[in-house]
Design a protein around this motif. Structure first.
Motif, short mmCIF file in Angstrom:
data_model
loop_
_atom_site.label_atom_id
_atom_site.label_comp_id
_atom_site.label_asym_id
_atom_site.label_seq_id
_atom_site.Cartn_x
_atom_site.Cartn_y
_atom_site.Cartn_z
N THR A 140 34.77 40.66 29.61
CA THR A 140 36.09 40.07 29.79
C THR A 140 36.57 40.44 31.19
O THR A 140 36.56 41.61 31.56
CB THR A 140 37.08 40.59 28.74
N ALA A 141 36.96 39.43 31.94
CA ALA A 141 37.45 39.64 33.30
C ALA A 141 38.91 39.25 33.37
O ALA A 141 39.26 38.10 33.09
CB ALA A 141 36.64 38.80 34.28
N ASN A 142 39.76 40.20 33.70
CA ASN A 142 41.16 39.91 33.98
C ASN A 142 41.27 39.75 35.49
O ASN A 142 40.76 40.59 36.24
CB ASN A 142 42.06 41.05 33.48
N TYR A 143 41.93 38.68 35.92
CA TYR A 143 41.98 38.43 37.36
C TYR A 143 43.40 38.17 37.84
O TYR A 143 44.27 37.78 37.07
CB TYR A 143 41.07 37.25 37.73
N ILE A 144 43.57 38.40 39.13
CA ILE A 144 44.81 38.08 39.84
C ILE A 144 44.40 37.34 41.10
O ILE A 144 43.65 37.86 41.92
CB ILE A 144 45.60 39.36 40.21
N LEU A 145 44.87 36.10 41.24
CA LEU A 145 44.59 35.29 42.43
C LEU A 145 45.87 35.20 43.24
O LEU A 145 46.87 34.63 42.78
CB LEU A 145 44.11 33.89 42.04
N THR A 146 45.84 35.79 44.42
CA THR A 146 47.01 35.78 45.31
C THR A 146 46.75 34.78 46.42
O THR A 146 45.87 35.00 47.26
CB THR A 146 47.23 37.19 45.92
N PRO A 147 47.50 33.67 46.45
CA PRO A 147 47.30 32.66 47.50
C PRO A 147 47.65 33.20 48.88
O PRO A 147 48.44 34.14 49.02
CB PRO A 147 48.26 31.54 47.10
N ALA A 148 47.06 32.61 49.90
CA ALA A 148 47.31 33.05 51.28
C ALA A 148 48.69 32.62 51.75
O ALA A 148 49.29 33.29 52.59
CB ALA A 148 46.24 32.46 52.20
N GLN A 149 49.23 31.52 51.22
CA GLN A 149 50.53 31.03 51.64
C GLN A 149 51.64 31.92 51.10
O GLN A 149 51.65 32.26 49.92
CB GLN A 149 50.80 29.59 51.13
N ALA A 150 52.57 32.28 51.96
CA ALA A 150 53.71 33.10 51.53
C ALA A 150 54.57 32.29 50.56
O ALA A 150 54.81 31.10 50.76
CB ALA A 150 54.52 33.53 52.74
N GLY A 151 55.00 32.93 49.50
CA GLY A 151 55.87 32.27 48.53
C GLY A 151 55.14 31.48 47.46
O GLY A 151 55.75 30.98 46.52
N ALA A 152 53.82 31.34 47.58
CA ALA A 152 53.04 30.63 46.56
C ALA A 152 52.92 31.50 45.31
O ALA A 152 52.97 32.72 45.38
CB ALA A 152 51.67 30.26 47.09
N ARG A 153 52.77 30.84 44.17
CA ARG A 153 52.73 31.54 42.90
C ARG A 153 51.41 32.30 42.70
O ARG A 153 50.33 31.74 42.88
CB ARG A 153 52.92 30.53 41.77
N VAL A 154 51.51 33.56 42.32
CA VAL A 154 50.35 34.38 42.00
C VAL A 154 49.86 33.98 40.62
O VAL A 154 50.65 33.81 39.69
CB VAL A 154 50.72 35.88 42.04
N MET A 155 48.56 33.79 40.47
CA MET A 155 47.99 33.40 39.18
C MET A 155 47.29 34.58 38.54
O MET A 155 46.52 35.27 39.20
CB MET A 155 47.00 32.26 39.37
N ARG A 156 47.56 34.76 37.27
CA ARG A 156 46.89 35.80 36.49
C ARG A 156 46.23 35.13 35.30
O ARG A 156 46.75 34.16 34.76
CB ARG A 156 47.90 36.82 35.97
#
Length: 160
Positions: free
Chosen positions: A93-109
């Protein structure tokens, strides 16, 4: 035949159909992603496969940052008379956090999981080898699922 194909294409565009892996503006579905180190043997295989798969998404723009935490659970399934296992199930099981490079973009978990079964041979070190092989197969399979998961989540974020 061409007329039928053209009419089907028009019908699909009229109903709002959009391909997931090819955004309308021609951009990449995911974009460049920088993957942080992932602990463990399965983490190394997963990171290597993800890097290989997502390399096609690199268009020179600033990359998003992907952090992954892997959890591994091994469950014995078949039991012999002497109470030793004959088969096991390996669940990654992999829990992930994707942080976009653009400031203010929504972080995906999110979370991606995969299950692989393997036989346990009677040989002395057979179980270790079988488990290592299962771990690698699970990580490679998970990399493919990750690509689909990220493409879907990013496509949904673009629409909403």
């Amino acid at each position: 035949m061409r007329v039928l194909l053209a009419s089907l294409t028009l019908l699909l565009t009229a109903c709002g159909f959009q391909p997931m892996y090819a955004p309308v503006d021609g951009a990449n579905a995911i974009g460049p992603v920088q993957i942080a180190e992932i602990e463990g043997r399965a983490g190394h295989v997963l990171r290597t496969e993800l890097t290989r798969i997502l390399a096609a998404e690199n268009d020179g723009s600033p990359p998003a940052n992907l952090q992954v935490t892997l959890t591994e659970v091994v469950t014995p399934l078949g039991i012999r008379i002497d109470e030793s296992a004959t088969r096991s199930e390996l669940r990654l099981t992999a829990n992930y956090i994707l942080t976009p490079a653009q400031a203010g973009a929504r972080v995906m978990r999110g979370s991606v999981s995969t299950v692989v079964n393997y036989d346990i041979p009677r040989a002395a070190f057979g179980e270790i080898t079988a488990q290592d092989d299962a771990r690698e197969r699970a990580a490679e399979s998970m990399a493919q699922r990750f690509r689909a998961e990220l493409a879907l989540r990013i496509a949904q974020a673009r629409q909403g």
